[in-house]
Structures are given as structure tokens and as C-alpha cells.
Design a protein around this motif. Structure first.
Motif, short mmCIF file in Angstrom:
data_model
loop_
_atom_site.label_atom_id
_atom_site.label_comp_id
_atom_site.label_asym_id
_atom_site.label_seq_id
_atom_site.Cartn_x
_atom_site.Cartn_y
_atom_site.Cartn_z
N UNK A 89 0.83 -1.20 0.00
CA UNK A 89 0.00 0.00 0.00
C UNK A 89 0.87 1.25 0.00
N UNK A 90 0.48 2.24 -0.81
CA UNK A 90 1.13 3.55 -0.73
C UNK A 90 0.34 4.39 0.25
N UNK A 91 1.01 4.88 1.28
CA UNK A 91 0.36 5.61 2.37
C UNK A 91 0.85 7.05 2.36
N UNK A 92 -0.07 7.98 2.48
CA UNK A 92 0.30 9.39 2.59
C UNK A 92 -0.74 10.10 3.45
N UNK A 93 -0.28 10.73 4.51
CA UNK A 93 -1.20 11.48 5.38
C UNK A 93 -1.40 12.88 4.83
N UNK A 94 -2.64 13.32 4.82
CA UNK A 94 -2.94 14.67 4.38
C UNK A 94 -2.57 15.68 5.46
N UNK A 95 -2.49 15.24 6.70
CA UNK A 95 -2.25 16.07 7.89
C UNK A 95 -3.49 16.90 8.21
N UNK A 96 -3.91 17.81 7.33
CA UNK A 96 -5.19 18.49 7.45
C UNK A 96 -5.72 18.80 6.06
N UNK A 97 -7.04 18.75 5.92
CA UNK A 97 -7.67 19.05 4.63
C UNK A 97 -8.05 20.53 4.50
N UNK A 98 -7.88 21.30 5.55
CA UNK A 98 -8.18 22.72 5.49
C UNK A 98 -7.01 23.43 4.80
N UNK A 99 -7.25 23.98 3.62
CA UNK A 99 -6.18 24.54 2.81
C UNK A 99 -5.45 25.67 3.52
N UNK A 100 -6.20 26.56 4.15
CA UNK A 100 -5.57 27.68 4.85
C UNK A 100 -4.69 27.18 6.00
N UNK A 101 -5.22 26.25 6.79
CA UNK A 101 -4.43 25.69 7.90
C UNK A 101 -3.24 24.90 7.36
N UNK A 102 -3.45 24.15 6.27
CA UNK A 102 -2.38 23.36 5.67
C UNK A 102 -1.21 24.26 5.26
N UNK A 103 -1.52 25.36 4.60
CA UNK A 103 -0.46 26.25 4.12
C UNK A 103 0.27 26.94 5.26
N UNK A 104 -0.44 27.21 6.36
CA UNK A 104 0.22 27.78 7.53
C UNK A 104 1.14 26.76 8.19
N UNK A 105 0.72 25.50 8.22
CA UNK A 105 1.52 24.45 8.85
C UNK A 105 2.70 24.00 8.00
N UNK A 106 2.64 24.30 6.70
CA UNK A 106 3.69 23.89 5.77
C UNK A 106 4.21 25.12 5.04
#
Length: 474
Positions: free
Chosen positions: A197-214
Motif C-alpha cells: 500500500x502507498x500511504x500518505x497522510x494529508x495532515x489536514x484538509x483545510x487549505x488555509x491551515x495546511x499552508x500555515x503548517x507547511x
């Protein structure tokens, strides 16, 4: 009107912010409608799953009696599709070199005091041999994102090395891969390398929060990361695993997001995720989980797991050693079907015992028991620890696997294979006390196999295992 389109290949259309917000508002406004909620649960008992909107309503409901009904239904569905089997695996960290700036991960490129490590192929052989000596047959390899230090060629060579190692009766029969989002071309290379299986966590689906966290690095591209599963499936990897890191963002938002992602994969490719992982933020070097003010209490976390099991009944749910023994015991009742055991989250941690001064781990492990202790505990709870990798090796992946699960036929394959692989573990790796318990459990469960022919084959192979033969599967 929102631009939501579950079949779209654009991240912001199949994970639609407006649609999630509308769903959360619907759930908030109707959380007291117990008649509707009970009708949803009654409908869900047919094991066909739930829409993300109905699942969100279940999660929003605050009625204690409804909570118990959710737990009861989740247990019934888990028993129907997975029986009393719990699949065992371990993570193997290859390298913690990383150029991303993820605020919640100690591997982030700005962390200058973490011990950076990368395993050589010889060190991989040593780590895998140590894992085989525990009894593991299934690994999930992990590596930070660094094109220079961890190129795809390194990952492919490492997979080849892992599959090549045969030590005593040990062999790794399935290598799942958890590495950064990449290209269709590279996913084809992983497919050809024989990954599971290829596994990848999205971490968060909220785009605004995602971009702040990354804030920096390749992972900062929300769309490229979110669309990774599409590229993997286009490349022919038909078993993919999703996940969010609960606690980074508001859990209700990400709960809807991961179900929306599952629906997208089902609608666009005809097959939803093979697994969903449910990690929560844990302490780590340079990371304080208290900085993420979105913690998920244990009681809510159990409801998340139970409702996921109800909403996506055919999908495996994974829980790692991030969680405590107590939480993992609750989780396997409510929906979790795969857990790790004897895990180390540092690079080289299986050969060199982790200590308090080692800051190379990705997160603190909460459940530090050995694999044998976890197996013994599961047997005491009445579960069959399974080391089976048969479906992958027999080509039962993707929609072929899901069709067997949905029709209930997988039970005629999985339970027998679980018993045979448990017997193999007991003969080669278990303590005498665990072996005695396990053999008794196998004897009891053997009598419960409904198909006489299958029961005869399994009985014969169990005898063959006594004679020193190995690796049987249906």
C-alpha cells in the motif's frame, strides 16, 4: 453554490471547503434530531456505509445513549468484516533528512539540533533482520523528503534490499511505503518494485491551515499533495492509504475531509482507500503539541474511530504506538483492524535501543511493549494477531479486494490465513506462555471455520507448520 465535484481531479473541487463548512453547519443545526440520527444508524446497519454529511451528524450528536448505539453498531460491523483478526506491522524509518518546514514534525529542515541519520543498505539489512527476529512480516517504510539524500532510487534500492533478506525463518512479505507525494512516473517505479500500500497522510484538509503548517518546501503545495493518491492510482498502485493528523486542525473539519477524500477515490477510480490511519499529535523533539490548540479528547477520539468504521465499513483502520495500551484496547473493539507492535520511530532504532537522549525519533511512542507482549495481550482479549500478506501476494488488491470484502467472501480467506500465520509466529518467535495461549486460540477458531474443505486445508497446513514447513496461504 459550491464547486464541489467528487469526480474532479482538482483538489479544491473534490475536497471543497464550502461543502465541508455547509456539512458542519448542517450537523450543528440537526444534532438534537434524535429521530433522524437513529434512522441513520438503522440504515447504516446494512453495512453499505454513510455519506460524509450523515457521518458528520453522528459525530456532532451529544446524546450519551446515541454514543453507545454508535459504539455497538461499530463493533457489529467490525466483527462482520474483520472478525476477531488484528493485522500486525511495524514502521521502518530509513532517513530523517528532510527539506520541508512542517511545524508539527521534528524532521523539519529548520531543526538544526536533531540527529540526522540515513541508513545504508547494510544497516537496512541489520534493521530488517532485527524485525524478522521479532516475527514481523509486514513493514511500512518511512523517510523524510529530501531529493538529494532520499531520492526515489534510494527508496527503490531499499525496498529491493528488504525483500531480499531471508534470515532463519524470517522474511518480509509486504513493504508498504509512506513517502512524500511524487510523480506518476515515480509511482510506477514503486508499483514495479512490488510495494503493498502507498500511504500518505494529508495532515489536514483545510487549505488555509495546511499552508500555515507547511510554510516551506515541496510539501507546501496543497494541491500537489492532496492529489497524490490520484497520481498513485493512475500509475497502477490500487491500494492507497489515507490519514490525517488529528489535533493539527479542528477535528470535525478533517473528519469530513477524509470521508470526502474516500468518496472521491471511490467515485473517480472505483475503489476507495485500502486503509485510513488515525494518528493524534504527539510530543517530539522541537515540537510541543500544546501549540496546536485542537486536541482531541479520548471520548471524542473513540467516536471518530467508531463512526469511521460505520461510514467506510470495508476500509482497514490503522492505529500506531502513538496511542496508549488502554486506547488501543478500546480502538480494536470499535473499528481499528491494524496495529503496530514493538515499534521504533527513530532511524536505526531496532538495532540500537532508543534512549531518552536520542532526538532522532519522529514522535514519542506511547505503547512501548514488545511485539510478543502485544501479541500476548491481543490473544488475552480474544483476538487473532494476523501476520497475513496473502491478498497482496495473490493479486487480491484494489477493487478485487474490495469486492471480496463487500460480498463477505474475504472472511473465508482472511480467518484461515490469520490462523496459519499466527501459528507460524508462535512456533518461531513467541514465548512459551504466549505460544500455549495462541495454540489454544487457534484450536478454538479452527472449529469455527464454516467451509469443511477450507477447514481441512488449514488443518493440514497447521500440521505442516509443526513439521517445519512455512509460508502457507489461501
Amino acid at each position: 453554490m459550491s464547486n464541489y465535484n467528487s469526480k474532479s481531479k482538482k483538489a479544491e473541487e473534490f475536497i471543497c471547503h464550502e461543502e465541508i463548512e455547509e456539512t458542519l453547519q448542517y450537523a450543528k443545526e440537526n444534532k438534537g434530531d434524535l429521530k433522524t440520527i437513529r434512522a441513520i444508524l438503522e440504515r447504516a446497519a446494512d453495512c453499505k456505509g454513510l455519506t460524509y454529511r450523515k457521518a458528520a451528524l453522528l459525530l456532532e450528536c451529544e446524546d450519551p445513549e446515541i454514543h453507545q448505539e454508535i459504539f455497538h453498531l461499530a463493533q457489529q460491523i467490525k466483527e462482520k468484516f474483520y472478525g476477531n483478526r488484528i493485522v500486525m506491522f511495524a514502521p521502518l524509518y530509513l532517513s530523517n533528512y528532510c527539506i520541508n518546514g512542517c511545524k508539527y514534525c521534528p524532521y523539519h529542515g529548520q531543526n538544526k539540533h536533531i540527529s540526522r541519520k540515513k541508513l545504508t543498505q547494510e544497516q537496512i539489512r541489520e534493521e530488517v533482520t532485527a524485525l524478522q527476529d521479532m516475527g514481523h512480516k509486514r513493514l511500512a517504510i518511512e523517510a523524510g523528503e529530501d531529493p538529494k539524500m532520499n531520492p526515489i532510487e534510494y527508496i527503490l534500492e531499499s525496498i529491493q534490499t528488504i525483500y531480499s533478506i531471508k534470515h532463519k525463518n524470517g522474511a518480509i512479505r509486504r513493504v508498504n511505503v509512506n513517502i512524500a507525494a511524487t510523480t506518476v512516473e515515480n509511482y510506477k517505479k514503486l508499483r514495479d518494485a512490488g510495494i503493498g500500500t502507498y500511504i500518505l497522510f494529508q495532515e489536514t484538509y483545510n487549505k488555509e491551515a495546511y499552508e500555515d503548517l507547511h510554510p516551506s518546501g515541496p510539501k507546501s503545495d496543497y494541491a500537489y499533495h492532496t492529489e497524490a493518491m490520484d497520481r498513485a492510482m493512475e500509475a497502477g498502485i490500487d491500494d492507497v492509504g489515507c490519514g490525517v493528523l488529528f489535533g493539527l486542525n479542528l477535528y470535525k473539519y478533517d473528519f469530513v475531509g477524509i470521508l470526502m477524500h474516500a468518496k472521491h477515490l471511490e467515485d473517480a477510480f472505483g475503489c476507495g482507500p485500502h486503509t485510513i490511519s488515525v494518528p493524534r499529535v504527539r510530543p517530539a523533539d522541537d515540537i510541543d503539541p500544546d501549540t496546536f490548540d485542537n486536541g482531541v479528547p479520548d471520548d471524542v477520539f473513540k467516536r471518530i474511530i467508531a463512526i469511521l468504521r460505520i461510514a467506510v465499513p470495508y476500509t482497514g483502520i490503522i492505529m500506531s504506538t502513538r496511542e496508549s495500551k488502554a486506547m488501543r484496547g478500546e480502538a480494536v473493539k470499535l473499528g481499528v483492524s491494524q496495529i503496530s507492535g514493538g515499534s521504533r520511530t527513530s532511524v536505526g532504532g531496532y538495532v540500537e535501543e532508543e534512549d531518552e537522549d536520542d532526538n532522532s525519533a519522529q514522535f514519542d511512542v506511547n505503547d512501548r511493549r514488545t511485539l510478543n507482549q502485544v501479541v500476548d495481550w491481543l490473544i488475552d482479549l480474544g483476538y487473532v494477531p494476523s501476520f497475513c500478506t496473502a491478498c497482496y501476494r495473490e493479486g487480491r488488491t484494489g477493487d478485487r479486494f474490495m469486492s471480496l470484502v463487500k460480498t463477505g467472501q474475504i472472511a473465508n480467506i482472511c480467518q484461515p490465513n490469520a490462523l496459519m500465520t499466527l501459528k507460524e509466529y508462535l512456533e518461531d518467535y513467541a514465548s512459551e506462555e504466549t505460544k500455549a495461549k495462541g495454540l489454544k486460540l487457534i484450536e478454538e477458531r479452527l472449529e469455527m471455520i464454516p467451509n469443511p474443505k477450507v477447514k481441512e486445508i488449514v488443518t493440514e497446513h497447521l500440521h505442516d507448520l509443526d513439521e517445519g514447513k512455512r509460508d502457507f496461504r489461501l
